[in-house]
Motif scaffolding. Structure first.
Motif, mmCIF file in Angstrom:
data_model
loop_
_atom_site.group_PDB
_atom_site.id
_atom_site.type_symbol
_atom_site.label_atom_id
_atom_site.label_comp_id
_atom_site.label_asym_id
_atom_site.label_seq_id
_atom_site.Cartn_x
_atom_site.Cartn_y
_atom_site.Cartn_z
ATOM 1 N N ILE A 381 0.820 -1.222 0.000
ATOM 2 C CA ILE A 381 0.000 0.000 0.000
ATOM 3 C C ILE A 381 0.851 1.268 0.000
ATOM 4 O O ILE A 381 0.334 2.369 0.163
ATOM 5 C CB ILE A 381 -0.959 0.031 1.209
ATOM 6 N N ARG A 382 2.141 1.134 -0.199
ATOM 7 C CA ARG A 382 3.018 2.288 -0.017
ATOM 8 C C ARG A 382 2.721 3.440 -0.963
ATOM 9 O O ARG A 382 3.004 4.602 -0.641
ATOM 10 C CB ARG A 382 4.481 1.874 -0.143
ATOM 11 N N HIS A 383 2.110 3.148 -2.112
ATOM 12 C CA HIS A 383 1.754 4.222 -3.045
ATOM 13 C C HIS A 383 0.308 4.685 -2.868
ATOM 14 O O HIS A 383 -0.185 5.490 -3.654
ATOM 15 C CB HIS A 383 1.979 3.760 -4.484
ATOM 16 N N ARG A 384 -0.360 4.177 -1.832
ATOM 17 C CA ARG A 384 -1.738 4.567 -1.577
ATOM 18 C C ARG A 384 -1.906 5.207 -0.202
ATOM 19 O O ARG A 384 -3.039 5.475 0.220
ATOM 20 C CB ARG A 384 -2.654 3.331 -1.647
ATOM 21 N N ILE A 385 -0.819 5.470 0.489
ATOM 22 C CA ILE A 385 -0.898 5.988 1.852
ATOM 23 C C ILE A 385 -1.646 7.318 1.892
ATOM 24 O O ILE A 385 -2.296 7.658 2.880
ATOM 25 C CB ILE A 385 0.516 6.148 2.449
ATOM 26 N N ASN A 386 -1.578 8.085 0.815
ATOM 27 C CA ASN A 386 -2.261 9.382 0.795
ATOM 28 C C ASN A 386 -3.761 9.256 1.001
ATOM 29 O O ASN A 386 -4.426 10.229 1.399
ATOM 30 C CB ASN A 386 -2.005 10.077 -0.542
ATOM 31 N N GLU A 387 -4.316 8.075 0.774
ATOM 32 C CA GLU A 387 -5.768 7.921 0.830
ATOM 33 C C GLU A 387 -6.335 8.084 2.234
ATOM 34 O O GLU A 387 -7.547 8.213 2.398
ATOM 35 C CB GLU A 387 -6.174 6.559 0.253
ATOM 36 N N PHE A 388 -5.483 8.083 3.265
ATOM 37 C CA PHE A 388 -6.044 8.360 4.588
ATOM 38 C C PHE A 388 -5.606 9.723 5.110
ATOM 39 O O PHE A 388 -5.689 10.021 6.294
ATOM 40 C CB PHE A 388 -5.783 7.220 5.573
ATOM 41 N N GLY A 389 -5.208 10.584 4.185
ATOM 42 C CA GLY A 389 -5.029 11.989 4.503
ATOM 43 C C GLY A 389 -3.619 12.352 4.908
ATOM 44 O O GLY A 389 -2.673 11.570 4.834
ATOM 45 N N GLY A 390 -3.489 13.608 5.348
ATOM 46 C CA GLY A 390 -2.200 14.142 5.727
ATOM 47 C C GLY A 390 -1.405 14.652 4.541
ATOM 48 O O GLY A 390 -1.857 14.621 3.396
ATOM 49 N N SER A 391 -0.216 15.130 4.832
ATOM 50 C CA SER A 391 0.668 15.673 3.803
ATOM 51 C C SER A 391 1.776 14.670 3.497
ATOM 52 O O SER A 391 1.964 13.675 4.202
ATOM 53 C CB SER A 391 1.297 16.975 4.305
ATOM 54 N N HIS A 392 2.548 14.960 2.456
ATOM 55 C CA HIS A 392 3.706 14.116 2.141
ATOM 56 C C HIS A 392 4.666 14.057 3.331
ATOM 57 O O HIS A 392 5.190 12.985 3.658
ATOM 58 C CB HIS A 392 4.446 14.664 0.917
ATOM 59 N N ALA A 393 4.888 15.203 3.963
ATOM 60 C CA ALA A 393 5.816 15.239 5.096
ATOM 61 C C ALA A 393 5.307 14.380 6.243
ATOM 62 O O ALA A 393 6.084 13.651 6.872
ATOM 63 C CB ALA A 393 6.016 16.681 5.554
ATOM 64 N N GLN A 394 4.025 14.446 6.518
ATOM 65 C CA GLN A 394 3.467 13.636 7.608
ATOM 66 C C GLN A 394 3.497 12.148 7.281
ATOM 67 O O GLN A 394 3.850 11.322 8.123
ATOM 68 C CB GLN A 394 2.038 14.086 7.899
ATOM 69 N N ARG A 395 3.123 11.817 6.064
ATOM 70 C CA ARG A 395 3.058 10.397 5.686
ATOM 71 C C ARG A 395 4.433 9.773 5.538
ATOM 72 O O ARG A 395 4.553 8.541 5.471
ATOM 73 C CB ARG A 395 2.259 10.244 4.390
ATOM 74 N N ASP A 396 5.485 10.577 5.515
ATOM 75 C CA ASP A 396 6.823 10.005 5.404
ATOM 76 C C ASP A 396 7.154 9.139 6.618
ATOM 77 O O ASP A 396 8.024 8.268 6.537
ATOM 78 C CB ASP A 396 7.868 11.114 5.250
ATOM 79 N N ALA A 397 6.461 9.340 7.721
ATOM 80 C CA ALA A 397 6.663 8.463 8.877
ATOM 81 C C ALA A 397 6.336 7.017 8.518
ATOM 82 O O ALA A 397 7.009 6.082 8.995
ATOM 83 C CB ALA A 397 5.792 8.924 10.046
ATOM 84 N N VAL A 398 5.322 6.826 7.690
ATOM 85 C CA VAL A 398 4.958 5.470 7.265
ATOM 86 C C VAL A 398 6.037 4.908 6.344
ATOM 87 O O VAL A 398 6.459 3.745 6.482
ATOM 88 C CB VAL A 398 3.591 5.454 6.571
ATOM 89 N N GLN A 399 6.502 5.707 5.406
ATOM 90 C CA GLN A 399 7.531 5.239 4.480
ATOM 91 C C GLN A 399 8.832 4.926 5.213
ATOM 92 O O GLN A 399 9.531 3.953 4.876
ATOM 93 C CB GLN A 399 7.777 6.299 3.394
ATOM 94 N N ARG A 400 9.160 5.703 6.226
ATOM 95 C CA ARG A 400 10.364 5.431 7.008
ATOM 96 C C ARG A 400 10.203 4.148 7.827
ATOM 97 O O ARG A 400 11.173 3.411 8.027
ATOM 98 C CB ARG A 400 10.670 6.611 7.937
ATOM 99 N N THR A 401 8.996 3.907 8.302
ATOM 100 C CA THR A 401 8.745 2.667 9.044
ATOM 101 C C THR A 401 8.963 1.462 8.137
ATOM 102 O O THR A 401 9.589 0.464 8.533
ATOM 103 C CB THR A 401 7.313 2.659 9.601
#
Length: 467
Positions: A381-401
């Motif tokens: 789902i790494r290319h769909r994380i935006n679907e639950f909102g937030g900004s790129h900067a905020q969602r980078d926590a998921v990508q770093r995880t």
């Protein structure tokens, strides 16, 4: 009948109520808490004032907290029961429909209805501001850009709130990847209104996305008095300051910001910023147990009911960081039960089902040291994380995880891919080069690891890329 400060007709408002409404819109665009006071004053003057009732409902819904939404639902229901909606102007009826969609949990329909209002009434500042936030909550980068961009030519440079429109547009441009144009527009917005904290925020995001953390720190330092106090957004901009500090390798500075500004937050917005900063440290093995404990204590009443999956993720991070894995698993189980109940049109259900739950399960798995499961949950789902909102900067926590789990799981090929993606998008990021070093260590390439760490140190010292 009267008109608002942007020339739009309104019904049901006396002169004093209309003045309070205009001031409320100004406070809203400045992200100041006085928006609530002015809205209440408008309703005290004219209780049946449609646009003031609409604004009051939006304010109760944009906090993304279930209790505020419940109160807004009760107030707006009473207004509708006491109002002959056939007597309202078409624009007012359209706002009533948009509010009701949001009250029903349908973020997407609300955003679409607000878009229709903007097409016909591009000077409706409330429709633009709320629509912009809805686009942010749903992670819709294209609409963040085009909702505002499509209205701009209806505004003049000498309009009181033209600068605020530019600030919103700059953020949309940044989220859509137009970094040079975003910086240009954002700087102009702040030039027109130095206290436009959203415009300042847009510029900060632009520097974040380009890896220009040195420029970002200098920009925030130069304007500290404009953004750091007096709004309900100052904590978020302090969070961005903390991100810059982390990128530069200055962990003590980031923790000082946490302790002086982010710790002790009460709203979901404040708590998620605090969790997002600590989680980045957690991924790097930094033990902040005492700080996590205080944060974990604050979340339970705010996530007792499902409302916004993005908040759930940060609550789960807080529980995991505090070592309260059982509480994290209980929240996940509650959301698993939630998505089994039929709720047609409720945007958060789809957010939770498709993104929120996999992310929350992955955070729990990371806390348990089950890195293979983290990869299995997040990579698809790494290319769909935006679907639950937030900004790129905020969602980078998921990508770093995901990246950290891949490295710890010893997934060499996938680690190479993910690190390569990051370095080639942002070669000026010290964090990215440190992950390149970690990958080289995994591969047994000592020379390459040393070289990558040297590059990270150089970038940290130089502040990343400069124009």
């Amino acid at each position: 009948m009267t008109t608002d400060q942007h020339g739009l007709a309104m019904t049901g408002a006396g002169a004093a109520a209309a003045q309070h409404y205009d001031r409320a819109i100004d406070e809203l665009l400045h992200f100041r808490v006085e928006v609530a006071t002015e809205t209440k004053a408008a309703l005290a003057e004219s209780p049946g004032f449609p646009m003031a009732n609409v604004l009051s409902a939006y304010l109760g819904l944009l906090t993304t907290e279930a209790d505020d939404a419940r109160k807004a639902r009760a107030r707006f229901g009473a207004f509708r029961r006491g109002t002959d909606e056939h007597a309202l102007l078409p624009r007012e009826r359209a706002h009533v429909a948009a509010v009701q969609a949001l009250l029903d949990g349908d973020f997407l329909t609300c955003g679409a209805l607000l878009g229709e209002i903007t097409v016909e009434h591009p000077r409706d500042a409330l429709a633009l501001a709320v629509g912009h936030q809805i686009d942010f909550f749903t992670g819709d980068a294209r609409s963040l850009r085009d909702r505002i961009g499509g209205a701009l030519t209806a505004w003049r440079e000498d309009d009181r709130h033209f600068g605020h429109l530019l600030g919103m547009y700059a953020f949309g441009l940044e989220e859509a990847g137009h970094y040079d144009r975003s910086e240009e527009v954002g700087l102009r917005a702040v030039e027109l209104n130095p206290r436009d904290v959203w415009g300042i925020h847009a510029v900060v995001h632009t520097y974040e996305m380009q890896g220009r953390f040195g420029d970002g720190l200098r920009y925030l330092d130069a304007r500290t008095r404009d953004w750091s106090t007096g709004t309900f957004f100052n904590i978020h901009n302090w969070w961005h300051y903390g991100l810059y500090a982390l990128e530069s390798g200055d962990v003590p500075r980031a923790l000082a910001i946490y302790d002086s500004v982010l710790a002790g937050g009460e709203s979901s917005m404040e708590l998620l910023d605090a969790a997002a900063l600590l989680w980045r440290l957690h991924l790097e093995g930094s033990d902040q147990h005492e700080r996590w404990l205080g944060l974990a204590e604050a979340w339970p009443p705010l996530v007792a009911e499902p409302f916004y999956a993005f908040n759930d993720m940060h609550a789960v991070m807080s529980y995991v960081g505090a070592g309260r894995i059982g509480d994290a698993e209980k929240l996940v189980a509650a959301r698993e039960a939630y998505v089994l109940e039929p709720r047609p049109g409720v945007t958060n259900l789809d957010m939770t089902l498709h993104v929120g739950l996999p992310v929350c399960r992955a955070v729990v798995a990371f806390g348990r040291g089950d890195y293979a499961s983290v990869v299995d949950l997040l990579y698809p789902i790494r290319h769909r994380i935006n679907e639950f909102g937030g900004s790129h900067a905020q969602r980078d926590a998921v990508q770093r995880t995901l990246l950290e789990a891949v490295l710890r799981a010893g997934r060499r090929d996938l680690a190479r891919t993910l690190v390569s993606e990051r370095i080639n998008v942002r070669p000026c990021s010290p964090y990215n080069w440190l992950k390149q070093a970690a990958l080289a260590d995994l591969l047994g390439e000592r020379g390459a690891a040393a070289a990558a760490r040297v590059r990270a140190d150089e970038l940290a010292r130089d502040g990343g890329r400069t124009p």
